[in-house]
Enzyme design. Structure first.
Site, PDB file in Angstrom:
ATOM      1  N   CYS A 138      38.072 -24.952  17.474  1.00 49.10           N
ATOM      2  CA  CYS A 138      38.131 -23.501  17.694  1.00 49.10           C
ATOM      3  C   CYS A 138      38.482 -23.134  19.137  1.00 49.10           C
ATOM      4  O   CYS A 138      38.877 -22.006  19.417  1.00 49.10           O
ATOM      5  CB  CYS A 138      36.829 -22.846  17.267  1.00 49.10           C
ATOM      6  N   TYR A 139      38.327 -24.067  20.053  1.00 51.04           N
ATOM      7  CA  TYR A 139      38.679 -23.832  21.465  1.00 51.04           C
ATOM      8  C   TYR A 139      39.599 -24.953  21.943  1.00 51.04           C
ATOM      9  O   TYR A 139      39.177 -25.862  22.640  1.00 51.04           O
ATOM     10  CB  TYR A 139      37.418 -23.780  22.337  1.00 51.04           C
TER      11      TYR A 139
END
Lengths: 404, 135
Positions: A138-139
């Site tokens: 997600c990052y």
């Protein structure tokens, strides 16, 4: 007879509050006596301006594209702590740039550190952020190099775990064969100087020695803006020896404070370099004290001659937790320019700016008189002299031989 | 009348000569020793303030040069950046000439440039770095 916070605030709103600085309160009480002064005066303002090493700031700079979970970060080359979610940072006042020579060539100059980053941000200067992350689903982003400006940050608040020390040591150098370099400045050899750091009669906690009005939720002057006390400060030590007037004879109470950097001014939050010691941050802080009763009138009339500080040897005793204070000396004597220790006249050195403390108390007075600043009743008081709470040194339980 | 601040370097063979004394007597000058020391190499260094008629000051310095003394004007100045100074007082203790001192009444730190010998000790000692060297 006694006043309430609500009554004082009502007067502030109507522009009728009688506000004086802690310096002025001394004269008011001398002229009118405690009883009349308690009736006449509604608020006494205090101030202090000095290096306060346990300071720092939380910053949120917003998500990048693609998003990034920051693991390591540097602001103008100074490491910031990234162990918080994705784009939150904490920058401490005393951290220095990774390429700082430190004390390799003693005394080191420590020209730029966290305190300077904080002042640069408050001054509106661009600050360079370099960040690294390890990448997640997600990052995914791993690297960032960008300019930041305070106005673009989502939040930036000064959050200082220990400010506003209630009294402090006077440092001398008895044993070293050279000048020593401390957080209290250069302490000259052969009892060549006595270095102190307190505003004395203007200092907030010396005007409320038992923390009867200063507690969690107290609204304060912090760095030129309105801030708050949010906790007792680290190393808060309310049970130290006190003089008859209740004032601690050495370092005692401390405050944890918070405030919005976007409203602060670089005049009141100043990055400093302590030769041979490190970087730090000088903080301007002021607290209004409501004169609820005669007791508070008496406390706020405290004078420099009634406040004493312990003289401590910093060439051996302090570093090794040895010895006893060489004696006590009043702030009146300290501010005269020299004191006598062991029969020797010793010049005094202040690290705290009394002129700036006076300015802060005056600004706070004007804010209150103008109705721009109302007092807050603490939601909880801080541990006081009857709490039994003390500040303890570490009792080591060595986990390996290397730590010795 | 002029006032001039100069740095005098005395080679080893001149250290025991009454150079300054003769300078001020023969050329009717007033003098103020701002700093004086002998280096480990046995050279003398003196920062001197001289006051007198312009022509006499010039003559005296020319004479000193003829004796073998190196004469340099004190070119560096230490200046205080007033907007940076917080009036704490950390500098006062290291100033050798009391050019920096604290007014006991106001607690303001006063800087007296006339007494400053530009030794620069205050520069790194000042926590906010208000003392600057100007050329």
């Amino acid at each position: 007879m006694a006043k309430t916070y609500a009554e004082i605030n009502e007067k502030i709103r109507k522009g009728q509050a009688v506000v004086v600085t802690a310096e002025e309160m001394i004269d008011v009480v001398a002229d009118a006596g405690i009883r009349k002064a308690a009736k006449q005066v509604d608020v006494v303002t205090t101030g202090t301006f000095a290096p306060m090493c346990s300071s720092g700031a939380f910053l949120n700079f917003g998500h990048t594209d693609p998003r990034m979970k920051v693991q390591h970060a540097w602001l103008n080359g100074v490491p910031a702590y990234g162990g918080l979610a994705a784009v939150d940072l904490y920058i401490g006042a005393t951290v220095v740039a990774e390429d700082d020579p430190l004390n390799t060539e003693h005394p080191g100059e420590f020209r730029y550190g966290g305190g300077h980053v904080i002042q640069d941000l408050i001054a509106g200067n661009d600050v360079r952020l370099v960040a690294e992350g390890y990448g997640t689903d997600c990052y995914p982003r791993k690297r960032l190099d960008t300019w930041l400006n305070l106005k673009d940050l989502n939040q930036a608040f000064l959050c200082d775990p220990r400010n506003c020390y209630q009294n402090y040591n006077v440092a001398v150098n008895l044993h070293a064969e050279r000048d020593i370099y401390t957080y209290l400045g250069v302490v000259k050899k052969d009892l060549g100087s006595a270095n102190y750091c307190s505003a004395g009669q203007l200092s907030p906690l010396l005007n409320d020695p038992y923390y009867k009005t200063i507690g969690i939720g107290t609204r304060i002057f912090l760095g030129g803006a309105q801030g708050y006390v949010f906790w007792e400060g680290t190393q808060h030590d309310p049970t130290v020896a006190r003089s008859e007037n209740g004032v601690p004879k050495g370092g005692a109470g401390t405050l944890a404070v918070v405030g919005d950097m976007k409203a602060m001014e670089p005049k009141w939050i100043v990055g400093v370099s302590m030769l041979g010691y490190g970087a730090s941050l000088a903080v301007g802080l002021g607290i209004p004290i409501p004169i609820l009763n005669e007791e508070m009138a008496r406390y706020t009339a405290v004078k420099d001659e009634d406040i004493v500080a312990a003289i401590v040897d910093y060439s051996r005793d302090y570093s090794h937790n040895e010895g006893r204070p060489l004696g006590h000396v009043s702030y009146k004597e300290l501010k005269s320019g020299s004191i006598t220790i062991k029969g020797k006249q010793v010049p005094t050195v202040s690290l705290s700016s009394y002129p700036r403390a006076r300015e802060i108390a005056a600004i706070l007075k004007e804010w209150i008189k103008a109705g721009d600043f109302e007092l807050t009743e603490p939601v909880q008081l801080l541990p006081s002299a009857d709490s039994g709470q003390t500040f303890k040194n570490l009792k080591e339980r060595p986990a390996s031989q290397e730590g010795r | 009348m002029v006032e001039r601040r100069v740095v005098l370097h005395f080679p080893e063979n001149l250290i025991d000569q009454p150079i300054v004394s003769r300078m001020v007597r023969e050329f009717s000058l007033e003098f103020n020793i701002l700093r004086a020391n002998i280096t480990p190499q046995q050279e003398g260094l003196m920062v001197l303030g001289l006051a007198g008629k312009r022509v006499d000051v010039d003559k005296a310095l020319r004479w000193a040069r003829q004796q073998g003394v190196s004469v340099q004007p004190l070119e560096k100045n230490v200046v205080r950046n007033e907007s940076v100074c917080t009036h704490c007082g950390a500098c006062v203790v290291v100033c050798p000439t009391a050019a920096l001192w604290k007014d006991p009444e106001t607690q303001d730190v006063i800087f007296d440039p006339d007494k400053c010998i530009a030794c620069e000790l205050c520069v790194p000692v000042c926590p906010p770095r208000a003392m600057e060297v100007a050329f």
